[in-house]
Design an enzyme around this catalytic site. Structure first.
Site, PDB file in Angstrom:
ATOM      1  N   SER A  50       0.800  -1.220   0.000  1.00 27.53           N
ATOM      2  CA  SER A  50       0.000   0.000   0.000  1.00 27.53           C
ATOM      3  C   SER A  50       0.832   1.269   0.000  1.00 27.53           C
ATOM      4  O   SER A  50       0.350   2.304  -0.454  1.00 27.53           O
ATOM      5  CB  SER A  50      -0.947  -0.003   1.204  1.00 27.53           C
ATOM      6  OG  SER A  50      -0.241  -0.187   2.407  1.00 27.53           O
ATOM      7  N   HIS A 109      -5.406  -3.027  -2.942  1.00 34.59           N
ATOM      8  CA  HIS A 109      -5.066  -2.086  -4.024  1.00 34.59           C
ATOM      9  C   HIS A 109      -5.009  -2.757  -5.388  1.00 34.59           C
ATOM     10  O   HIS A 109      -4.576  -2.142  -6.359  1.00 34.59           O
ATOM     11  CB  HIS A 109      -3.745  -1.390  -3.707  1.00 34.59           C
ATOM     12  CG  HIS A 109      -3.798  -0.615  -2.433  1.00 34.59           C
ATOM     13  ND1 HIS A 109      -4.332   0.647  -2.343  1.00 34.59           N
ATOM     14  CD2 HIS A 109      -3.432  -0.954  -1.165  1.00 34.59           C
ATOM     15  CE1 HIS A 109      -4.282   1.063  -1.094  1.00 34.59           C
ATOM     16  NE2 HIS A 109      -3.743   0.109  -0.355  1.00 34.59           N
ATOM     17  N   LYS A 146     -11.754   0.925  -1.885  1.00 33.98           N
ATOM     18  CA  LYS A 146     -10.759   1.602  -2.731  1.00 33.98           C
ATOM     19  C   LYS A 146     -11.284   1.653  -4.174  1.00 33.98           C
ATOM     20  O   LYS A 146     -12.222   2.400  -4.417  1.00 33.98           O
ATOM     21  CB  LYS A 146      -9.405   0.953  -2.534  1.00 33.98           C
ATOM     22  CG  LYS A 146      -8.898   1.372  -1.137  1.00 33.98           C
ATOM     23  CD  LYS A 146      -7.766   0.632  -0.555  1.00 33.98           C
ATOM     24  CE  LYS A 146      -7.533   1.184   0.863  1.00 33.98           C
ATOM     25  NZ  LYS A 146      -6.721   0.308   1.698  1.00 33.98           N
TER      26      LYS A 146
HETATM   27  C1  LIG Z   1      -6.816   0.048   3.136  1.00 30.27           C
HETATM   28  C2  LIG Z   1      -6.230  -1.285   3.368  1.00 30.27           C
HETATM   29  C3  LIG Z   1      -6.888  -2.211   4.174  1.00 30.27           C
HETATM   30  C4  LIG Z   1      -8.084  -1.862   5.001  1.00 30.27           C
HETATM   31  O1  LIG Z   1      -9.255  -1.832   4.271  1.00 30.27           O
HETATM   32  P1  LIG Z   1     -10.485  -0.976   4.843  1.00 30.27           P
HETATM   33  O2  LIG Z   1     -11.650  -1.506   4.093  1.00 30.27           O
HETATM   34  O3  LIG Z   1     -10.173   0.435   4.533  1.00 30.27           O
HETATM   35  O4  LIG Z   1     -10.556  -1.250   6.305  1.00 30.27           O
HETATM   36  C5  LIG Z   1      -6.360  -3.476   4.259  1.00 30.27           C
HETATM   37  N1  LIG Z   1      -5.225  -3.804   3.629  1.00 30.27           N
HETATM   38  C6  LIG Z   1      -4.556  -2.932   2.862  1.00 30.27           C
HETATM   39  C7  LIG Z   1      -3.314  -3.372   2.174  1.00 30.27           C
HETATM   40  C8  LIG Z   1      -5.034  -1.637   2.714  1.00 30.27           C
HETATM   41  O5  LIG Z   1      -4.356  -0.752   2.002  1.00 30.27           O
END
Ligand SMILES: *Cc1c(COP(=O)(O)O)cnc(C)c1O
Length: 382
Positions: free
Chosen positions: A182, A210, A239
């Site tokens: 991330s 992602h 996302k």
């Molecule tokens: C954003 C993210 C999460 C968390 O997801 P949410 O739905 O925002 O709680 C988990 N793993 C990674 C790699 C992320 O970037």
């Protein structure tokens, strides 16, 4: 002063000295790209809304219709009365996209990892986790009580060594990694990791937060690697999918076990029906429009080419600045030119690697990507 107050104030003062105190900045997201902050309009390169679907007319319409018909909330945990029929439709869409037998939707990606990992491994088991894996994988690790060993970033040889040396002493073994990291935007070598895991009877979990909607025509990071077999594929609906919620895609038996045992599933309220409806509409767009899904990576590649950085492999490009204060200043200089690029500092990233994390969206205009590259160039030289 009471001890709670003095604890909080002392802790804050210490963080402030290290420029590590975080503060909220109220932000109005006008659409997939433009935001308003402190009365200024900025083009955001910090959102994870990679396809602009959070503001897509069909996605919004689906959410609004679901609110009108079903109300604002789920009312209870899914095992009580919160399992709206939209949930199984959404799970079917996710399993189809990922090519698994079944799926389970959670309240968020964070809740997914915090629930899945401790359901599958515990005391007496081993968890090997990439050192740069997302915070919620570490949270799941802690909650599991399994012995947790960090693996050097994307180092398949190190994984092989760890498994060879330690596999025999443990019952169940899980290997957990981000599919797309991330804060770095690089990919885990899921084909080689999965081969090593298969050879040592270790269960591979990849976090595709992602990747979904962005890589391999929208199917995610596992599908970038022909031959990769990843039995536990989790991710988020917050996302590229543009809304909110988390998911695990896996075999029917694993999903049935998760739905009866994962604490963050059993003891947390179901996702609002509108979030499920929005995600279904977004996944329909993702499944039917691979050209749209290819755009964030294409924009990221245009940016890395303009700055002679290594070619982007995802929608995320890190521009490493170094010290936290310098990253903060670089971000302010970009803001003065109309760009929102939030600096990322320790402990989110390792000490000395504070950075601008640039995230590209299908909704960014090519001219804006070029203008951002021109604005970032002098900050890199500095
Ligand atoms: C954003 C993210 C999460 C968390 O997801 P949410 O739905 O925002 O709680 C988990 N793993 C990674 C790699 C992320 O970037």
């Amino acid at each position: 002063m009471d001890s709670l107050q003095s604890f909080a104030e002392g802790k804050l003062a210490a963080l402030e000295r290290l420029t590590l105190k975080r503060t909220l900045a109220p932000t109005h997201r006008v659409d997939g790209v433009w935001v308003e902050r402190d009365g200024r309009r900025l083009i955001s390169f910090s959102c994870n809304d990679y396809l602009g679907l959070s503001h897509h007319p069909a996605v919004k319409a689906a959410a609004m219709a679901a609110v009108e018909t079903y109300g604002a909330g789920a009312g209870a945990s899914r095992l009580i009365t919160g399992d709206h029929p939209l949930m199984s439709e959404l799970e079917g869409r996710l399993a189809a996209l990922k090519g698994t037998e079944a799926a389970c939707v959670f309240g968020s990606g964070y809740l997914t990892n915090a629930g899945v990992i401790p359901t599958l491994i515990g005391a007496g088991d081993l968890l090997i986790i990439d050192e740069l894996a997302h915070s919620c994988l570490w949270a799941g690790a802690r909650l599991s009580g399994a012995e947790t060993v960090r693996m050097r970033h994307n180092d398949v040889g190190h994984l092989e060594e760890l498994l060879t040396a330690r596999r025999g002493a443990f019952g169940r073994v899980m290997v957990a990694t981000d599919g797309v990291f991330s804060m770095d935007g690089d990919l885990a070598p899921l084909d080689r990791l999965s081969a090593v895991c298969a050879a040592h009877d270790a269960w591979l979990l990849s976090d595709d937060a992602h990747g979904i909607g962005v890589l391999a025509g929208g199917r995610g990071s596992v599908h970038v690697f022909p031959g990769a077999v990843v039995p536990l594929q989790m991710g988020t609906l917050s996302k590229a999918v543009g809304g909110y919620g988390g998911y695990l895609c896996a075999s029917r038996a694993v999903i049935d076990l998760i739905k009866t045992r994962a604490r963050t599933f059993v003891y947390s309220t179901g996702l609002p029906p509108a979030s499920a409806a929005a995600a279904i509409a977004a996944l329909d767009i993702i499944a039917s429009d691979p050209a749209l899904c290819a755009l964030p990576l294409a924009k990221a590649r245009a940016f890395t080419a303009a700055l002679s950085l290594p070619a982007a492999t995802s929608a995320i490009v890190p521009v490493i600045i170094g010290e936290a204060q310098a990253a903060l200043e670089a971000s302010l200089r970009l803001r003065d030119q109309g760009f929102l690029v939030v600096p990322i500092r320790p402990p989110t990233v390792p000490e000395g690697t504070a950075r601008l994390r640039v995230a590209f969206s299908a909704a960014h205009a090519d001219e804006d990507v070029a203008r951002l590259a021109a604005a970032v160039r002098p900050l890199m030289a500095a």
